[in-house]
Design a protein around this motif. Structure first.
Motif, PDB file in Angstrom:
ATOM      1  N   LYS A  14      10.109  50.237  23.563  1.00 46.74           N
ATOM      2  CA  LYS A  14       9.485  49.252  24.436  1.00 46.74           C
ATOM      3  C   LYS A  14      10.244  49.080  25.740  1.00 46.74           C
ATOM      4  O   LYS A  14      11.447  49.325  25.812  1.00 46.74           O
ATOM      5  CB  LYS A  14       9.332  47.928  23.720  1.00 46.74           C
ATOM      6  N   LYS A  15       9.512  48.634  26.729  1.00 48.35           N
ATOM      7  CA  LYS A  15      10.076  48.292  28.032  1.00 48.35           C
ATOM      8  C   LYS A  15      10.497  46.830  27.965  1.00 48.35           C
ATOM      9  O   LYS A  15       9.754  45.988  27.484  1.00 48.35           O
ATOM     10  CB  LYS A  15       9.009  48.496  29.108  1.00 48.35           C
ATOM     11  N   THR A  16      11.715  46.546  28.435  1.00 47.10           N
ATOM     12  CA  THR A  16      12.223  45.176  28.364  1.00 47.10           C
ATOM     13  C   THR A  16      12.145  44.490  29.722  1.00 47.10           C
ATOM     14  O   THR A  16      12.041  45.147  30.767  1.00 47.10           O
ATOM     15  CB  THR A  16      13.693  45.162  27.898  1.00 47.10           C
ATOM     16  N   THR A  17      12.241  43.176  29.707  1.00 44.91           N
ATOM     17  CA  THR A  17      12.237  42.413  30.957  1.00 44.91           C
ATOM     18  C   THR A  17      13.554  42.556  31.709  1.00 44.91           C
ATOM     19  O   THR A  17      13.644  42.165  32.865  1.00 44.91           O
ATOM     20  CB  THR A  17      11.967  40.912  30.676  1.00 44.91           C
ATOM     21  N   TRP A  18      14.587  43.097  31.072  1.00 48.33           N
ATOM     22  CA  TRP A  18      15.877  43.279  31.746  1.00 48.33           C
ATOM     23  C   TRP A  18      16.056  44.700  32.272  1.00 48.33           C
ATOM     24  O   TRP A  18      17.149  45.111  32.610  1.00 48.33           O
ATOM     25  CB  TRP A  18      17.048  42.870  30.847  1.00 48.33           C
ATOM     26  N   GLY A  19      14.951  45.474  32.322  1.00 53.98           N
ATOM     27  CA  GLY A  19      14.972  46.752  33.025  1.00 53.98           C
ATOM     28  C   GLY A  19      15.405  47.958  32.209  1.00 53.98           C
ATOM     29  O   GLY A  19      16.013  48.879  32.766  1.00 53.98           O
ATOM     30  N   THR A  20      15.095  47.965  30.913  1.00 51.41           N
ATOM     31  CA  THR A  20      15.408  49.128  30.075  1.00 51.41           C
ATOM     32  C   THR A  20      14.183  49.521  29.263  1.00 51.41           C
ATOM     33  O   THR A  20      13.228  48.755  29.123  1.00 51.41           O
ATOM     34  CB  THR A  20      16.548  48.830  29.078  1.00 51.41           C
ATOM     35  N   ARG A  21      14.232  50.729  28.736  1.00 52.42           N
ATOM     36  CA  ARG A  21      13.343  51.162  27.646  1.00 52.42           C
ATOM     37  C   ARG A  21      14.263  51.364  26.465  1.00 52.42           C
ATOM     38  O   ARG A  21      15.294  52.025  26.585  1.00 52.42           O
ATOM     39  CB  ARG A  21      12.618  52.462  27.988  1.00 52.42           C
ATOM     40  N   GLU A  22      13.898  50.780  25.312  1.00 52.26           N
ATOM     41  CA  GLU A  22      14.818  50.840  24.181  1.00 52.26           C
ATOM     42  C   GLU A  22      14.097  50.727  22.846  1.00 52.26           C
ATOM     43  O   GLU A  22      12.945  50.296  22.781  1.00 52.26           O
ATOM     44  CB  GLU A  22      15.894  49.774  24.293  1.00 52.26           C
ATOM     45  N   PHE A  23      14.835  51.120  21.802  1.00 50.26           N
ATOM     46  CA  PHE A  23      14.393  50.923  20.427  1.00 50.26           C
ATOM     47  C   PHE A  23      15.629  50.656  19.588  1.00 50.26           C
ATOM     48  O   PHE A  23      16.741  51.006  19.969  1.00 50.26           O
ATOM     49  CB  PHE A  23      13.598  52.129  19.896  1.00 50.26           C
ATOM     50  N   ALA A  24      15.412  50.002  18.436  1.00 43.82           N
ATOM     51  CA  ALA A  24      16.544  49.588  17.606  1.00 43.82           C
ATOM     52  C   ALA A  24      16.178  49.662  16.125  1.00 43.82           C
ATOM     53  O   ALA A  24      15.006  49.532  15.755  1.00 43.82           O
ATOM     54  CB  ALA A  24      16.969  48.176  17.968  1.00 43.82           C
ATOM     55  N   PHE A  25      17.205  49.858  15.294  1.00 41.27           N
ATOM     56  CA  PHE A  25      17.054  49.831  13.844  1.00 41.27           C
ATOM     57  C   PHE A  25      18.431  49.638  13.240  1.00 41.27           C
ATOM     58  O   PHE A  25      19.418  49.549  13.956  1.00 41.27           O
ATOM     59  CB  PHE A  25      16.373  51.106  13.310  1.00 41.27           C
ATOM     60  N   TYR A  26      18.497  49.543  11.920  1.00 42.16           N
ATOM     61  CA  TYR A  26      19.767  49.364  11.217  1.00 42.16           C
ATOM     62  C   TYR A  26      20.154  50.636  10.486  1.00 42.16           C
ATOM     63  O   TYR A  26      19.287  51.368   9.998  1.00 42.16           O
ATOM     64  CB  TYR A  26      19.669  48.224  10.189  1.00 42.16           C
ATOM     65  N   ASP A  27      21.455  50.889  10.382  1.00 45.94           N
ATOM     66  CA  ASP A  27      21.913  52.024   9.591  1.00 45.94           C
ATOM     67  C   ASP A  27      21.882  51.643   8.110  1.00 45.94           C
ATOM     68  O   ASP A  27      21.373  50.577   7.731  1.00 45.94           O
ATOM     69  CB  ASP A  27      23.290  52.524  10.053  1.00 45.94           C
ATOM     70  N   LEU A  28      22.415  52.507   7.294  1.00 47.28           N
ATOM     71  CA  LEU A  28      22.403  52.344   5.844  1.00 47.28           C
ATOM     72  C   LEU A  28      23.037  51.031   5.391  1.00 47.28           C
ATOM     73  O   LEU A  28      22.663  50.482   4.360  1.00 47.28           O
ATOM     74  CB  LEU A  28      23.144  53.538   5.238  1.00 47.28           C
ATOM     75  N   TYR A  29      23.993  50.492   6.150  1.00 51.17           N
ATOM     76  CA  TYR A  29      24.713  49.277   5.764  1.00 51.17           C
ATOM     77  C   TYR A  29      24.451  48.103   6.707  1.00 51.17           C
ATOM     78  O   TYR A  29      25.285  47.230   6.880  1.00 51.17           O
ATOM     79  CB  TYR A  29      26.207  49.582   5.626  1.00 51.17           C
ATOM     80  N   GLN A  30      23.287  48.108   7.332  1.00 59.18           N
ATOM     81  CA  GLN A  30      22.813  47.003   8.172  1.00 59.18           C
ATOM     82  C   GLN A  30      23.623  46.782   9.444  1.00 59.18           C
ATOM     83  O   GLN A  30      23.650  45.679   9.978  1.00 59.18           O
ATOM     84  CB  GLN A  30      22.712  45.701   7.358  1.00 59.18           C
ATOM     85  N   ASN A  31      24.266  47.829   9.939  1.00 64.41           N
ATOM     86  CA  ASN A  31      24.876  47.780  11.261  1.00 64.41           C
ATOM     87  C   ASN A  31      23.757  48.050  12.268  1.00 64.41           C
ATOM     88  O   ASN A  31      22.990  49.006  12.114  1.00 64.41           O
ATOM     89  CB  ASN A  31      25.977  48.831  11.394  1.00 64.41           C
ATOM     90  N   GLY A  32      23.643  47.211  13.290  1.00 62.09           N
ATOM     91  CA  GLY A  32      22.571  47.355  14.266  1.00 62.09           C
ATOM     92  C   GLY A  32      22.827  48.495  15.246  1.00 62.09           C
ATOM     93  O   GLY A  32      23.918  48.622  15.791  1.00 62.09           O
ATOM     94  N   LEU A  33      21.795  49.331  15.472  1.00 66.40           N
ATOM     95  CA  LEU A  33      21.880  50.455  16.406  1.00 66.40           C
ATOM     96  C   LEU A  33      20.733  50.330  17.411  1.00 66.40           C
ATOM     97  O   LEU A  33      19.565  50.391  17.032  1.00 66.40           O
ATOM     98  CB  LEU A  33      21.764  51.787  15.659  1.00 66.40           C
ATOM     99  N   THR A  34      21.071  50.146  18.680  1.00 67.57           N
ATOM    100  CA  THR A  34      20.069  50.079  19.743  1.00 67.57           C
ATOM    101  C   THR A  34      20.328  51.222  20.710  1.00 67.57           C
ATOM    102  O   THR A  34      21.454  51.433  21.158  1.00 67.57           O
ATOM    103  CB  THR A  34      20.146  48.734  20.499  1.00 67.57           C
ATOM    104  N   PHE A  35      19.279  51.946  21.038  1.00 68.82           N
ATOM    105  CA  PHE A  35      19.349  53.075  21.965  1.00 68.82           C
ATOM    106  C   PHE A  35      18.509  52.704  23.183  1.00 68.82           C
ATOM    107  O   PHE A  35      17.367  52.278  23.029  1.00 68.82           O
ATOM    108  CB  PHE A  35      18.808  54.343  21.305  1.00 68.82           C
ATOM    109  N   TYR A  36      19.087  52.835  24.387  1.00 73.15           N
ATOM    110  CA  TYR A  36      18.342  52.419  25.570  1.00 73.15           C
ATOM    111  C   TYR A  36      18.639  53.315  26.762  1.00 73.15           C
ATOM    112  O   TYR A  36      19.629  54.031  26.832  1.00 73.15           O
ATOM    113  CB  TYR A  36      18.629  50.959  25.907  1.00 73.15           C
ATOM    114  N   GLN A  37      17.686  53.237  27.711  1.00 73.47           N
ATOM    115  CA  GLN A  37      17.807  53.946  28.976  1.00 73.47           C
ATOM    116  C   GLN A  37      17.400  52.977  30.071  1.00 73.47           C
ATOM    117  O   GLN A  37      16.389  52.277  29.956  1.00 73.47           O
ATOM    118  CB  GLN A  37      16.871  55.161  28.981  1.00 73.47           C
ATOM    119  N   ASP A  38      18.208  52.894  31.122  1.00 69.24           N
ATOM    120  CA  ASP A  38      17.853  52.047  32.261  1.00 69.24           C
ATOM    121  C   ASP A  38      16.639  52.631  32.957  1.00 69.24           C
ATOM    122  O   ASP A  38      16.476  53.848  33.040  1.00 69.24           O
ATOM    123  CB  ASP A  38      19.022  51.962  33.256  1.00 69.24           C
ATOM    124  N   LEU A  39      15.782  51.736  33.463  1.00 72.33           N
ATOM    125  CA  LEU A  39      14.586  52.186  34.204  1.00 72.33           C
ATOM    126  C   LEU A  39      14.921  52.439  35.646  1.00 72.33           C
ATOM    127  O   LEU A  39      15.862  51.965  36.201  1.00 72.33           O
ATOM    128  CB  LEU A  39      13.485  51.132  34.103  1.00 72.33           C
TER     129      LEU A  39
END
Length: 123
Positions: free
Chosen positions: A98-123
């Motif tokens: 998704k495109k965010t209001t803070w100027g990125t495109r990103e997606f997120a999920f959790y690893d096997l032990y619920q550590n948060g992983l967000t991947f993003y690219q500035d627009l």
């Protein structure tokens, strides 16, 4: 001369280092950088491109006291990365690019032990 920060290697808590290594290698395309033991590691690292993450075993009895970290990865070609991970069965039902209001495109999920992983690219 001024000090220079070159890299950061975050350490994520895991219940089973071998399973965590398998998750990062098989599902997210990382490679094993090192492990403190070949068969039953308690501390290991994975690497992909310029990113290195360390995985450290924590006893399940202490697990409730361990905070869940969240990592943000600056990426290039975010759509290709999203498509790659989409085929690895790692997303939860609400994961979307998704495109965010803070100027990125990103997606997120959790690893096997619920550590948060967000991947993003500035627009």
């Amino acid at each position: 001369m001024k000090g220079y920060l070159q890299e950061i290697h975050p350490v994520l808590p895991v219940k089973n280092v071998v399973k965590a290594l398998e998750f990062y290698v098989k599902n997210l395309g990382f490679e094993i950088a090192f492990a403190d033991d070949d068969t039953k590691p308690f501390y290991a690292g994975v690497r992909r491109d310029n990113i290195e993450i360390h995985l450290q075993w924590h006893d399940e009895k202490e697990w409730k006291a361990v905070d869940r970290p969240s990592l943000r990865f600056v990426t290039q070609h975010i759509e290709a990365l999203f498509d790659e991970f989409k085929t690895k069965d790692v997303f939860h039902k609400n994961t979307s690019l998704k495109k965010t209001t803070w100027g990125t495109r990103e997606f997120a999920f959790y690893d096997l032990y619920q550590n948060g992983l967000t991947f993003y690219q500035d627009l």
